[in-house]
Design a protein around this motif. Sequence first.
Motif, PDB file in Angstrom:
ATOM      1  N   GLY A 194      83.717   6.630 -11.032  1.00  0.00           N
ATOM      2  CA  GLY A 194      84.546   6.869 -12.211  1.00  0.00           C
ATOM      3  C   GLY A 194      85.246   5.740 -12.656  1.00  0.00           C
ATOM      4  N   ASP A 195      85.087   4.555 -12.264  1.00  0.00           N
ATOM      5  CA  ASP A 195      85.651   3.345 -12.796  1.00  0.00           C
ATOM      6  C   ASP A 195      84.833   3.190 -13.966  1.00  0.00           C
ATOM      7  OD1 ASP A 195      87.413   2.854 -10.717  1.00  0.00           O
ATOM      8  OD2 ASP A 195      85.951   1.125 -10.000  1.00  0.00           O
ATOM      9  N   TYR A 196      85.569   2.529 -14.997  1.00  0.00           N
ATOM     10  CA  TYR A 196      85.020   2.050 -16.323  1.00  0.00           C
ATOM     11  C   TYR A 196      84.700   0.458 -16.183  1.00  0.00           C
ATOM     12  CZ  TYR A 196      85.119   6.389 -18.822  1.00  0.00           C
ATOM     13  OH  TYR A 196      84.911   7.345 -19.156  1.00  0.00           O
ATOM     14  N   THR A 255      80.772   1.096 -19.844  1.00  0.00           N
ATOM     15  CA  THR A 255      79.817   2.172 -19.076  1.00  0.00           C
ATOM     16  C   THR A 255      80.841   2.660 -18.010  1.00  0.00           C
ATOM     17  OG1 THR A 255      77.687   2.554 -17.989  1.00  0.00           O
ATOM     18  CG2 THR A 255      78.903   0.588 -17.241  1.00  0.00           C
ATOM     19  N   ARG A 256      80.425   3.829 -17.566  1.00  0.00           N
ATOM     20  CA  ARG A 256      81.251   4.458 -16.403  1.00  0.00           C
ATOM     21  C   ARG A 256      80.525   4.564 -15.113  1.00  0.00           C
ATOM     22  NH1 ARG A 256      83.553  10.706 -15.711  1.00  0.00           N
ATOM     23  NH2 ARG A 256      85.116  10.261 -14.317  1.00  0.00           N
ATOM     24  N   ARG A 276      90.653   1.915 -14.525  1.00  0.00           N
ATOM     25  CA  ARG A 276      90.692   3.150 -13.777  1.00  0.00           C
ATOM     26  C   ARG A 276      91.747   4.070 -14.418  1.00  0.00           C
ATOM     27  NH1 ARG A 276      90.752   0.695  -7.412  1.00  0.00           N
ATOM     28  NH2 ARG A 276      88.260   0.426  -7.483  1.00  0.00           N
ATOM     29  N   HIS A 320      88.496  11.666 -19.455  1.00  0.00           N
ATOM     30  CA  HIS A 320      87.394  10.590 -19.405  1.00  0.00           C
ATOM     31  C   HIS A 320      86.558  10.437 -20.807  1.00  0.00           C
ATOM     32  CE1 HIS A 320      87.636   8.724 -15.594  1.00  0.00           C
ATOM     33  NE2 HIS A 320      87.924   9.701 -14.926  1.00  0.00           N
ATOM     34  N   ARG A 321      85.988  11.759 -21.062  1.00  0.00           N
ATOM     35  CA  ARG A 321      85.171  11.414 -22.229  1.00  0.00           C
ATOM     36  C   ARG A 321      86.004  11.265 -23.567  1.00  0.00           C
ATOM     37  NH1 ARG A 321      80.274  11.518 -22.376  1.00  0.00           N
ATOM     38  NH2 ARG A 321      80.011  12.204 -24.622  1.00  0.00           N
ATOM     39  N   LEU A 342      86.358   7.425 -23.370  1.00  0.00           N
ATOM     40  CA  LEU A 342      85.050   7.048 -23.782  1.00  0.00           C
ATOM     41  C   LEU A 342      84.822   7.021 -25.329  1.00  0.00           C
ATOM     42  CD1 LEU A 342      82.761   5.469 -22.618  1.00  0.00           C
ATOM     43  CD2 LEU A 342      81.404   7.737 -22.114  1.00  0.00           C
TER      44      LEU A 342
END
Length: 513
Positions: free
Chosen positions: A342-344, A357-358, A376, A384-385, A388
């Motif tokens: 789940g980290d970017y 990227t994730r 995070r 999340h999206r 992103l």
Amino acid sequence: MKDHLVSWSLVGIEDVLLPFDNKQTLRQGWSPQCERFPAETEDDWGVLKTTAIQDGEFQPEHNKQLPAILEPDPLLEVEEGDLLLTCAGPRVRCGVVCLVRTTPKRLMISGKMYRFRTEPRLALASYLEAFLRSHDTKKRIDEMKTGISDSGLNLTLARFKTLQVPLPPLAEQKRIVAKIEELFSELDQGIENLKLARAQLAVYRQTLLKHAFEGKLTADWRTTHADQLESADQLLIRIRTERQKNWQGRGKYKEPTEPYLTNPSQLPPSWANVSWEMVLSHEDGAFKRGPFGSSLTKSIFVKAGFKVYEQYCPINDDCSFARYYITPEKFEELRAFEVKAGDYLISCSGVTLGRITRVPENYEIGIINQALLRVRLNEKVIAHRYFLHLFRSGIFQKAIFDNSTGTAIPNVKGVKELKAIALPLPSIAEQIKIVEEIDRMLSVTAVLEADIDANLLRVEALRQSILKKAFAGELVPQDPNDEPAAALLARIRSERAALAALPKPKKPRPSKG
């Protein structure tokens, strides 16, 4: 040769080349230590880089100036009508050819390329260029290359001279070249149209994202859900409450960084501009750059162990790449830089600055390197999206670069500046709706882009099909009145032999003084 090609001949490539003054048909260049910049004036000499030779295109601006202390070699100067061929470099760059149709003066070939010219009475330079660009010929040349790895190959003169060329009469060559140019012109126009369409899709994508993060994409949705929306003040209070709740047990509470607005846009009443820090998870190191200095030198790497995540991950949007590993002991020492699902991971330096990227659920345990930023998010505040899509939008990418230093190799200024970048934020419910709309519209553009890419591949296949027919004698009709290539070649050979048999003029004796 095929039976119907009675006027054609299969000849060695040297048979169609015009010898230089030193009797050689192919000339290799010179690679002196040059300046880092191109030749600045018409009076300066430059040495061509291999990138000056592209498939069928000469780009003379790719050169380096010869230092004033070195004497140029005029015999290596490129002239109109020359054919240039790269003879060293990676596999895809070794064996690339182009015809010099126009060129500035005082440009020399380097040691990584060959220069040659066709005998004009026997072969057109444009015909030989087209032959060397054909798929079958490229395959033959590829088989001639030598070297240990694909990253550094060589094409020797001796091997290249073994290449066989199908040679039609000169008049037929002219018809073949004219037909190729006519058909290629149509294909080039098609390519331009496809590239324009792809560029328009890129503009559309950024316009879509811009509207999404200005609230325009969900304006109707907000109207029908007005009774469910919280105000911007309520949203901010909820974010701060969530932050304070998660701060418990971590010492004195610290207020988040206020958002830095360079170009504030008019947001809907239920939206708020928040700093990047306000949407982070409140774990230690939720916003962390990789370790510097001796912590990650190559001397500590081992063949197997805990993975070191690199820039390749965000560049390719793929966390499976692995090149370096560290021991369990080193991992424990650097656990603050650990990667979790789940980290970017964000590239924070170089030309790939801003790529993201994730980390997937099935990730390898490891740490980030010094070129990455680990982020995070607090999922109760930001989807999340949504994050992103926002991160990849033009407006956010600009903010990243505005907060970087350097020109040739940009780098993030520091964590503090990045934490202050403003994010336009609606409620979670609206974020989810925005993501649905973006994904729906982008799925359409993805289909269109796939069609464009498929058509570009078809165009290249058509181009190669044209060349295949040309050198099989199937592109234009034969003319029985054309002088056969064999007869012309025999006559030229006879003329050359007669010239070679002539006695050389005696050098005058120096007068006695």
